[in-house]
Motif scaffolding. Structure first.
Motif, PDB file in Angstrom:
ATOM      1  N   ASP A   1      -3.427 -16.941  22.921  1.00 23.51           N
ATOM      2  CA  ASP A   1      -4.193 -17.969  22.736  1.00 23.51           C
ATOM      3  C   ASP A   1      -5.443 -17.915  23.517  1.00 23.51           C
ATOM      4  O   ASP A   1      -5.842 -19.084  24.256  1.00 23.51           O
ATOM      5  N   LEU A   2      -6.348 -17.044  23.392  1.00 23.79           N
ATOM      6  CA  LEU A   2      -7.630 -16.914  23.936  1.00 23.79           C
ATOM      7  C   LEU A   2      -8.299 -17.884  23.310  1.00 23.79           C
ATOM      8  O   LEU A   2      -8.483 -18.288  21.946  1.00 23.79           O
ATOM      9  N   PRO A   3      -9.292 -18.730  23.867  1.00 27.81           N
ATOM     10  CA  PRO A   3     -10.346 -19.673  23.432  1.00 27.81           C
ATOM     11  C   PRO A   3     -11.038 -19.196  22.310  1.00 27.81           C
ATOM     12  O   PRO A   3     -11.416 -19.725  21.487  1.00 27.81           O
ATOM     13  N   ASN A   4     -11.435 -17.950  22.429  1.00 21.29           N
ATOM     14  CA  ASN A   4     -12.274 -17.242  21.433  1.00 21.29           C
ATOM     15  C   ASN A   4     -11.301 -16.680  20.348  1.00 21.29           C
ATOM     16  O   ASN A   4     -11.881 -16.008  19.110  1.00 21.29           O
ATOM     17  N   LYS A   5     -10.278 -17.022  20.259  1.00 25.60           N
ATOM     18  CA  LYS A   5      -9.224 -16.626  19.043  1.00 25.60           C
ATOM     19  C   LYS A   5      -9.228 -15.080  19.065  1.00 25.60           C
ATOM     20  O   LYS A   5      -8.716 -14.506  17.843  1.00 25.60           O
ATOM     21  N   LYS A   6      -9.342 -14.339  20.085  1.00 25.27           N
ATOM     22  CA  LYS A   6      -9.436 -12.866  19.988  1.00 25.27           C
ATOM     23  C   LYS A   6      -7.917 -12.624  19.848  1.00 25.27           C
ATOM     24  O   LYS A   6      -7.069 -12.949  20.464  1.00 25.27           O
ATOM     25  N   ASP A   7      -7.572 -11.416  19.165  1.00 26.34           N
ATOM     26  CA  ASP A   7      -6.453 -11.136  18.740  1.00 26.34           C
ATOM     27  C   ASP A   7      -5.585 -10.240  20.020  1.00 26.34           C
ATOM     28  O   ASP A   7      -6.154  -8.992  20.180  1.00 26.34           O
ATOM     29  N   THR A   8      -4.868 -10.761  20.912  1.00 25.50           N
ATOM     30  CA  THR A   8      -4.247  -9.941  21.868  1.00 25.50           C
ATOM     31  C   THR A   8      -3.291  -8.873  21.743  1.00 25.50           C
ATOM     32  O   THR A   8      -2.633  -8.172  22.475  1.00 25.50           O
TER      33      THR A   8
ATOM     34  N   THR B   1     -11.856  -4.481  24.557  1.00 25.03           N
ATOM     35  CA  THR B   1     -13.165  -4.986  25.283  1.00 25.03           C
ATOM     36  C   THR B   1     -13.613  -3.779  25.964  1.00 25.03           C
ATOM     37  O   THR B   1     -12.890  -2.818  26.315  1.00 25.03           O
TER      38      THR B   1
END
Length: 593
Positions: A311-318, A323
């Motif tokens: 649930d990263l603020p930038n909605k990046k798929d973890t 990166t």
């Protein structure tokens, strides 16, 4: 095969000619008790030195077959022989005079650990010992008389004194092999009895200095707490007693400068065997153990870090996190997942080199920053299930948070360099404090189905092959902890260009692979080898269909079956040492290309 007399005649015929005439010496030459092979001749006296090797059949070397029948004895004997040759070379190094590297005689410089090196191989037929020689010259004119001294005087003396069993101290050779067999037995006991590490009583853990791996004089010998003390019977040494660390979660605490990190560092290097007199001969650790730390700025490619970050603020798929510039917490999360993928059974962590927000969040912080605003699930909340559900133990050095006490199965306090088992006392104290949250929902080991893209081979032309000239700078042929640069050669193959920089990094066609935070790499020759193993994987294995695991296993299986040869060109140079498969995974994961 030509004779040594023909070599001598040829050598005299090119005296005072231009340096390129030395190239005519390349080939195989039969001496009285060994075969000399000149694999590669340097381009000029200032270039990386020439690569040579000698071959001696077992019928002449006459080392007892039992000494090299098993891998542990064979590797220990190879290591011993490299050290013997190195001592002999020191007596003759640069005694032949000339320009540049003229007169150099060098072989791998071994440290305190026993590594499998390309410098020496014991095969079914005999011994192969590889080394470097600086062919002498006046300016760029051949000085045949000085090379004659090396090939027909210095080298035969060195070979005779170090590579024939009858000329060596038989008891010393036997003790080297017996130590290796005892160390192997401890490793067998660890696996059989559910243990992850053993530290023998009397071990000397501190090192002489930050730049010396020698034992520190007058240091406090290690003594096990009685509650964790075990005695094992070894085939040669007999009984040995020390601290046995069981599977599970072990916490090491104590005041500053009391020896917490020193103990952990000894344990992390226990994945390797050590020579007699090192002090850590019987500090033995599960050989898959992996030291974890934060690594700001590293690249991460499609790694599922959702076990720790969501649930990263930038909605990046973890679940497929990528990166080029990881933070401390994301880098450590990726390292844990990559370690599981690499088959580790033991994580080693020092709080001092970890990302604090990845390791723990105290109750007050959780009240201020609610869970729905914090994407990180700390390691504290995953460590228990890593062991219970994935079978991965942890040894953790901590000093700032008491929350770790609640997850620990065993707690050691270092008190003036001596470990004290305080597990029962601390567990009784935990009842008087509010217990932190030590388990998070949704534990699931990732699928590890990352498929690597096909890697395009280099275009035809003048590439830099594996021609033995990786070690052009000051630490030529040496494998210590020096961090000087090592420049690749200019071979005649279509390989990617490789260039290594000591224990800091290596590059593949100018793409850097940073290895400075892989703390269990201890020799520059391991870095050299990793560069070539990775290059082989990129050029020969990555086909766009294989996963990371399949790629690494393919590279590793090729090495296990065929040794160094498949990864190079027409010959194998001195100057390479076998890394662990865990470091090969780590390098592939850090390759940005």
């Amino acid at each position: 095969m030509k004779s040594q007399n023909e070599l001598r005649t040829l050598l005299r015929s090119i005296d005072h000619k231009g340096y390129p005439a030395y190239k005519s010496l390349a080939g195989t030459w039969k001496f009285d008790r060994y075969t000399l092979v000149i694999d590669h001749v340097q381009g000029d006296p200032f270039a990386s030195p020439s690569s040579l090797h000698v071959e001696i059949p077992h019928t002449l070397a006459k080392f007892p077959a039992a000494y090299y029948a098993e891998d542990c004895g064979r590797i220990a004997l190879q290591d011993f022989l490299v050290r013997q040759v190195g001592k002999q070379f020191e007596q003759y190094n640069f005694r032949a005079k000339g320009s540049g590297k003229s007169g150099l005689l060098s072989i791998s410089r071994c440290g305190q650990a026993v590594l499998e090196r390309s410098a020496c191989e014991i095969t079914d037929s005999g011994l192969i010992v590889r080394f470097y020689v600086g062919f002498p010259a006046f300016g760029r004119t051949i000085n045949a008389g000085e090379l004659d001294k090396i090939l027909f005087d210095f080298l035969p003396r060195c070979v005779e004194s170090s590579l024939f069993y009858a000329r060596l101290d038989g008891k010393k050779v036997e003790s080297v092999v017996h130590l290796a067999e005892d160390q192997r037995e401890v490793r067998r006991i660890l696996k059989a009895e559910g243990l992850v590490a053993f530290v023998a009583n009397g071990s000397v853990l501190p090192r002489k200095s930050g730049v010396s791996d020698l034992p520190m004089a007058d240091s406090v010998p290690f003594t096990s707490p009685a509650s964790m003390e075990r005695t094992f019977r070894l085939p040669h040494r007999g009984e040995i007693t020390g601290m046995a660390i069981p599977e599970g979660i072990t916490l090491i605490v104590g005041g500053g400068y009391h020896g917490k990190s020193t103990l952990l560092e000894a344990i992390q290097m226990g994945v390797y065997d050590h020579i007699a007199g090192d002090g850590r001969e019987f500090v033995i650790t599960d050989d898959t153990a992996l030291k974890l730390r934060a690594e700001d700025g590293r690249s991460i490619r499609n790694v599922d870090i959702s076990l720790f970050i969501n649930d990263l603020p930038n909605k990046k798929d973890t679940t497929k996190f990528t990166t080029e510039d990881a933070s401390g917490s994301t880098s450590q999360a990726a390292a844990v997942v990559e370690g599981i993928e690499a088959g580790t059974r033991l994580f080693l962590i020092d709080e001092d080199t970890s990302a604090t927000n990845f390791m723990v969040r105290d109750e007050f912080m959780q009240q201020v920053i609610s869970r729905d605003k914090e994407p990180i699930t700390p390691f504290l909340e995953r460590a228990g299930e890593l062991y219970e559900k994935a079978g991965i133990s942890t040894i953790l050095v901590a000093g700032s948070s008491g929350a770790f006490f609640y997850i620990a199965d065993h707690i050691l306090m270092m008190d003036c360099y001596r470990p004290v088992d305080i597990t029962d006392r601390v567990k009784s104290m935990c009842g008087g404090h509010t217990a932190p949250r030590v388990q998070a929902p949704g534990f699931m080991v990732p699928a590890f189905d990352r498929v690597l893209p096909a890697f395009r081979k280099a275009q035809k032309g003048r590439g830099r092959g594996w021609d033995g000239r990786e070690l052009e700078t000051g630490n030529i042929g040496y494998g210590g902890r020096g961090r000087g640069g090592n420049r690749g050669g200019d071979g005649r193959h279509e390989h990617m260009k490789t260039k290594s920089f000591g224990l800091e990094s290596f590059s593949m066609d100018r793409e850097e692979v940073n290895v400075r935070y892989l703390e269990q790499l201890l020799d520059t020759e391991q870095v050299n080898a990793l560069a070539h193993l990775l290059r082989y994987g990129l050029e020969e294995v990555m086909d766009g269909r294989k996963t990371v695991r399949q790629t690494v296993e393919s590279i590793w299986n090729t090495w296990e079956k065929q040794g160094w040869k498949p990864f190079g060109s027409s010959y194998v140079p001195c100057g390479l040492a076998k890394p662990r498969i865990q470091e090969l995974y780590a390098c592939l994961n850090r390759f940005r290309g």
